[in-house]
Design a protein around this motif. Sequence first.
Motif, PDB file in Angstrom:
ATOM      1  N   ASP A  66      56.224  59.029  41.370  1.00 22.53           N
ATOM      2  CA  ASP A  66      56.586  59.254  42.898  1.00 22.53           C
ATOM      3  C   ASP A  66      57.804  60.299  43.165  1.00 22.53           C
ATOM      4  N   LEU A  67      58.346  60.742  42.290  1.00 22.61           N
ATOM      5  CA  LEU A  67      59.468  61.850  42.210  1.00 22.61           C
ATOM      6  C   LEU A  67      58.675  63.210  41.726  1.00 22.61           C
ATOM      7  N   LEU A  68      57.705  63.408  41.552  1.00 21.25           N
ATOM      8  CA  LEU A  68      56.656  64.702  41.178  1.00 21.25           C
ATOM      9  C   LEU A  68      56.221  65.389  42.436  1.00 21.25           C
ATOM     10  N   ASP A  69      56.343  66.594  42.453  1.00 19.53           N
ATOM     11  CA  ASP A  69      55.902  67.394  43.601  1.00 19.53           C
ATOM     12  C   ASP A  69      54.432  67.938  43.446  1.00 19.53           C
ATOM     13  N   LEU A  70      53.652  67.311  42.371  1.00 18.06           N
ATOM     14  CA  LEU A  70      52.400  67.727  42.124  1.00 18.06           C
ATOM     15  C   LEU A  70      51.556  66.244  41.845  1.00 18.06           C
ATOM     16  N   PRO A  71      50.449  66.114  42.093  1.00 20.38           N
ATOM     17  CA  PRO A  71      49.758  64.769  41.752  1.00 20.38           C
ATOM     18  C   PRO A  71      49.730  64.750  40.364  1.00 20.38           C
ATOM     19  N   VAL A  72      49.345  63.468  39.746  1.00 22.78           N
ATOM     20  CA  VAL A  72      49.119  63.253  38.333  1.00 22.78           C
ATOM     21  C   VAL A  72      47.502  62.870  38.434  1.00 22.78           C
ATOM     22  N   VAL A  73      46.983  63.522  37.338  1.00 19.43           N
ATOM     23  CA  VAL A  73      45.354  63.582  37.414  1.00 19.43           C
ATOM     24  C   VAL A  73      44.895  62.707  36.176  1.00 19.43           C
ATOM     25  N   ALA A  74      44.586  61.577  36.323  1.00 17.84           N
ATOM     26  CA  ALA A  74      44.128  60.834  35.325  1.00 17.84           C
ATOM     27  C   ALA A  74      42.639  61.205  35.076  1.00 17.84           C
ATOM     28  N   GLU A  75      42.649  61.696  33.597  1.00 16.73           N
ATOM     29  CA  GLU A  75      41.369  62.284  33.115  1.00 16.73           C
ATOM     30  C   GLU A  75      41.280  62.396  31.550  1.00 16.73           C
ATOM     31  N   ASN A  76      40.166  62.740  30.954  1.00 21.22           N
ATOM     32  CA  ASN A  76      39.892  62.964  29.753  1.00 21.22           C
ATOM     33  C   ASN A  76      39.226  64.105  29.283  1.00 21.22           C
ATOM     34  N   THR A  77      40.262  65.125  29.060  1.00 19.22           N
ATOM     35  CA  THR A  77      39.530  66.636  29.071  1.00 19.22           C
ATOM     36  C   THR A  77      38.735  66.706  27.605  1.00 19.22           C
ATOM     37  N   SER A  78      38.916  65.798  26.912  1.00 21.20           N
ATOM     38  CA  SER A  78      37.987  65.955  25.432  1.00 21.20           C
ATOM     39  C   SER A  78      36.815  65.198  25.603  1.00 21.20           C
ATOM     40  N   GLY A  79      36.338  64.894  26.610  1.00 18.32           N
ATOM     41  CA  GLY A  79      34.982  64.142  26.839  1.00 18.32           C
ATOM     42  C   GLY A  79      35.071  62.457  26.575  1.00 18.32           C
ATOM     43  N   GLY A  80      36.055  62.262  26.036  1.00 11.91           N
ATOM     44  CA  GLY A  80      36.070  60.713  25.914  1.00 11.91           C
ATOM     45  C   GLY A  80      36.039  59.797  27.211  1.00 11.91           C
ATOM     46  N   THR A  81      36.309  58.525  27.122  1.00  9.24           N
ATOM     47  CA  THR A  81      36.429  57.559  28.255  1.00  9.24           C
ATOM     48  C   THR A  81      37.642  57.206  28.592  1.00  9.24           C
ATOM     49  N   GLU A  82      38.669  57.271  27.807  1.00 10.39           N
ATOM     50  CA  GLU A  82      40.057  56.889  28.072  1.00 10.39           C
ATOM     51  C   GLU A  82      40.578  58.032  28.968  1.00 10.39           C
ATOM     52  N   LEU A  83      41.403  57.572  30.036  1.00  3.67           N
ATOM     53  CA  LEU A  83      41.594  58.462  30.766  1.00  3.67           C
ATOM     54  C   LEU A  83      43.396  58.665  30.412  1.00  3.67           C
ATOM     55  N   PHE A  84      43.928  59.770  30.343  1.00  2.00           N
ATOM     56  CA  PHE A  84      45.245  60.322  30.426  1.00  2.00           C
ATOM     57  C   PHE A  84      45.834  60.744  31.527  1.00  2.00           C
ATOM     58  N   PRO A  85      47.064  60.670  31.831  1.00  2.00           N
ATOM     59  CA  PRO A  85      47.375  61.235  32.864  1.00  2.00           C
ATOM     60  C   PRO A  85      48.013  62.549  32.560  1.00  2.00           C
ATOM     61  N   HIS A  86      47.596  63.638  33.560  1.00  2.00           N
ATOM     62  CA  HIS A  86      47.963  65.104  33.149  1.00  2.00           C
ATOM     63  C   HIS A  86      48.681  65.584  34.290  1.00  2.00           C
ATOM     64  N   LEU A  87      49.553  66.566  34.244  1.00  3.46           N
ATOM     65  CA  LEU A  87      50.345  67.148  35.387  1.00  3.46           C
ATOM     66  C   LEU A  87      50.111  68.920  35.285  1.00  3.46           C
ATOM     67  N   TYR A  88      49.555  69.192  36.303  1.00  2.00           N
ATOM     68  CA  TYR A  88      48.978  70.722  36.333  1.00  2.00           C
ATOM     69  C   TYR A  88      50.168  71.631  36.734  1.00  2.00           C
ATOM     70  N   GLY A  89      51.089  71.609  36.048  1.00  2.00           N
ATOM     71  CA  GLY A  89      52.555  72.375  36.651  1.00  2.00           C
ATOM     72  C   GLY A  89      53.740  71.769  35.623  1.00  2.00           C
ATOM     73  N   PRO A  90      54.705  72.549  35.823  1.00  2.00           N
ATOM     74  CA  PRO A  90      55.926  72.128  35.052  1.00  2.00           C
ATOM     75  C   PRO A  90      56.494  70.726  35.593  1.00  2.00           C
ATOM     76  N   LEU A  91      57.083  70.131  34.736  1.00  2.00           N
ATOM     77  CA  LEU A  91      57.694  68.738  34.971  1.00  2.00           C
ATOM     78  C   LEU A  91      59.139  69.016  35.549  1.00  2.00           C
ATOM     79  N   PRO A  92      59.309  68.547  36.889  1.00  2.00           N
ATOM     80  CA  PRO A  92      60.644  68.671  37.346  1.00  2.00           C
ATOM     81  C   PRO A  92      61.630  67.842  36.977  1.00  2.00           C
ATOM     82  N   LEU A  93      63.026  68.188  36.356  1.00  2.00           N
ATOM     83  CA  LEU A  93      63.927  67.383  35.574  1.00  2.00           C
ATOM     84  C   LEU A  93      64.127  65.970  36.395  1.00  2.00           C
ATOM     85  N   ALA A  94      64.303  66.311  37.700  1.00  2.00           N
ATOM     86  CA  ALA A  94      64.640  65.104  38.524  1.00  2.00           C
ATOM     87  C   ALA A  94      63.653  63.893  38.544  1.00  2.00           C
TER      88      ALA A  94
END
Length: 112
Positions: A66-94
Amino acid sequence: MIYHVTLASDWKQSEALGRHAISGRGMTLESEGYLHFSYSHQLPGVLQRYWARVTEPVVLLTVDPDLLDLPVVAENTSGGTELFPHLYGPLPLAAVVEVRQLAINADGGAQL
């Protein structure tokens, strides 16, 4: 909450820069296109697969989405079925609500 594991030295550098752009061990936001995160139930497997035998100090970042300025994307970029959260930008320290040193043993186990 979502979680990110990183070298303590990388985190220290990120604190000085005011943002975290390390995707994972040996990977940057620039090289991957996103930052790797885990849900709590995924941490043991991530530590075992990617952080076993790391001899440098490692920290676990607890991040409030909730403190991120970008959405978290739940996906599996390796083609598997387990979804992992990814952030498409830098992580703000706050958005980092806790930083905890991890003691990882040789098989990747850690006290979480």
